[in-house]
Design a protein around this motif. Structure first.
Motif, short mmCIF file in Angstrom:
data_model
loop_
_atom_site.label_atom_id
_atom_site.label_comp_id
_atom_site.label_asym_id
_atom_site.label_seq_id
_atom_site.Cartn_x
_atom_site.Cartn_y
_atom_site.Cartn_z
N ASP A 34 0.81 -1.23 0.00
CA ASP A 34 0.00 0.00 0.00
C ASP A 34 0.84 1.28 0.00
O ASP A 34 0.48 2.27 0.60
N GLY A 35 2.01 1.23 -0.63
CA GLY A 35 2.84 2.42 -0.75
C GLY A 35 3.59 2.80 0.51
O GLY A 35 3.95 3.95 0.70
N ARG A 36 3.81 1.84 1.41
CA ARG A 36 4.53 2.12 2.65
C ARG A 36 5.66 1.12 2.85
O ARG A 36 5.57 -0.01 2.41
N PRO A 37 6.73 1.54 3.54
CA PRO A 37 7.81 0.59 3.82
C PRO A 37 7.36 -0.43 4.85
O PRO A 37 6.90 -0.07 5.92
N PHE A 38 7.45 -1.70 4.51
CA PHE A 38 6.99 -2.77 5.40
C PHE A 38 7.79 -4.01 5.06
O PHE A 38 7.63 -4.60 4.00
N THR A 39 8.69 -4.41 5.95
CA THR A 39 9.58 -5.53 5.69
C THR A 39 8.98 -6.83 6.21
O THR A 39 7.95 -6.83 6.89
N ILE A 40 9.64 -7.93 5.92
CA ILE A 40 9.20 -9.23 6.43
C ILE A 40 9.28 -9.24 7.95
O ILE A 40 8.42 -9.77 8.63
N ARG A 41 10.32 -8.62 8.50
CA ARG A 41 10.44 -8.52 9.96
C ARG A 41 9.25 -7.76 10.56
O ARG A 41 8.68 -8.16 11.57
N ASP A 42 8.86 -6.66 9.90
CA ASP A 42 7.69 -5.91 10.37
C ASP A 42 6.43 -6.77 10.31
O ASP A 42 5.60 -6.72 11.21
N ALA A 43 6.29 -7.55 9.25
CA ALA A 43 5.11 -8.41 9.11
C ALA A 43 5.08 -9.47 10.20
O ALA A 43 4.01 -9.76 10.77
N MET A 44 6.24 -10.04 10.52
CA MET A 44 6.28 -11.05 11.57
C MET A 44 5.95 -10.44 12.93
O MET A 44 5.23 -11.03 13.74
N MET A 45 6.46 -9.25 13.20
CA MET A 45 6.16 -8.58 14.47
C MET A 45 4.68 -8.22 14.55
O MET A 45 4.05 -8.34 15.60
N TRP A 46 4.09 -7.79 13.43
CA TRP A 46 2.67 -7.45 13.39
C TRP A 46 1.82 -8.69 13.69
O TRP A 46 0.88 -8.66 14.48
N ARG A 47 2.16 -9.82 13.09
CA ARG A 47 1.41 -11.06 13.35
C ARG A 47 1.59 -11.53 14.79
O ARG A 47 0.64 -12.00 15.41
N ALA A 48 2.79 -11.38 15.33
CA ALA A 48 3.02 -11.78 16.73
C ALA A 48 2.22 -10.90 17.69
O ALA A 48 1.59 -11.40 18.62
#
Length: 102
Positions: A34-48
């Motif tokens: 969606d036009g924002r910086p979002f890494t795999i690490r960020d995705a894992m932290m968001w899911r956790a």
């Protein structure tokens, strides 16, 4: 990079390698987030974080379907969310009756 390829300054292989090894939060990859910086690490932290919050709600006996409502990104709205907020344990009809009685 793409312009250099079309001008013949770099080969297709070099272009592929340059694109493949871009950083995860590079603006070239933002179209997938969606036009924002979002890494795999960020995705894992968001899911956790979402998982911990969901387990806490389930242990408290509240929302049983919280995993189904998880938004893809922290800035997006939860799926199946009521736009007016939570009714708690009440039905929409009970809420409307209460509001009519005010």
């Amino acid at each position: 990079m793409l312009a250099a390829y079309w001008r013949g300054e770099i080969t297709l292989r070099k272009l592929r390698v340059l694109i493949q090894y871009l950083p995860e939060d590079s603006p070239a990859r933002w179209q997938a987030t969606d036009g924002r910086p979002f890494t795999i690490r960020d995705a894992m932290m968001w899911r956790a974080l979402w998982s911990v919050a969901t387990v806490a709600q389930q242990l408290a006996g509240k929302d049983k379907n919280a995993f189904e409502n998880m938004p893809a990104y922290p800035w997006s709205k939860p799926l199946n969310q009521n736009t007016y907020g939570s009714f708690g344990d009440h039905t929409p009809e009970e809420v409307m009756d209460y509001l009519d009685s005010l």
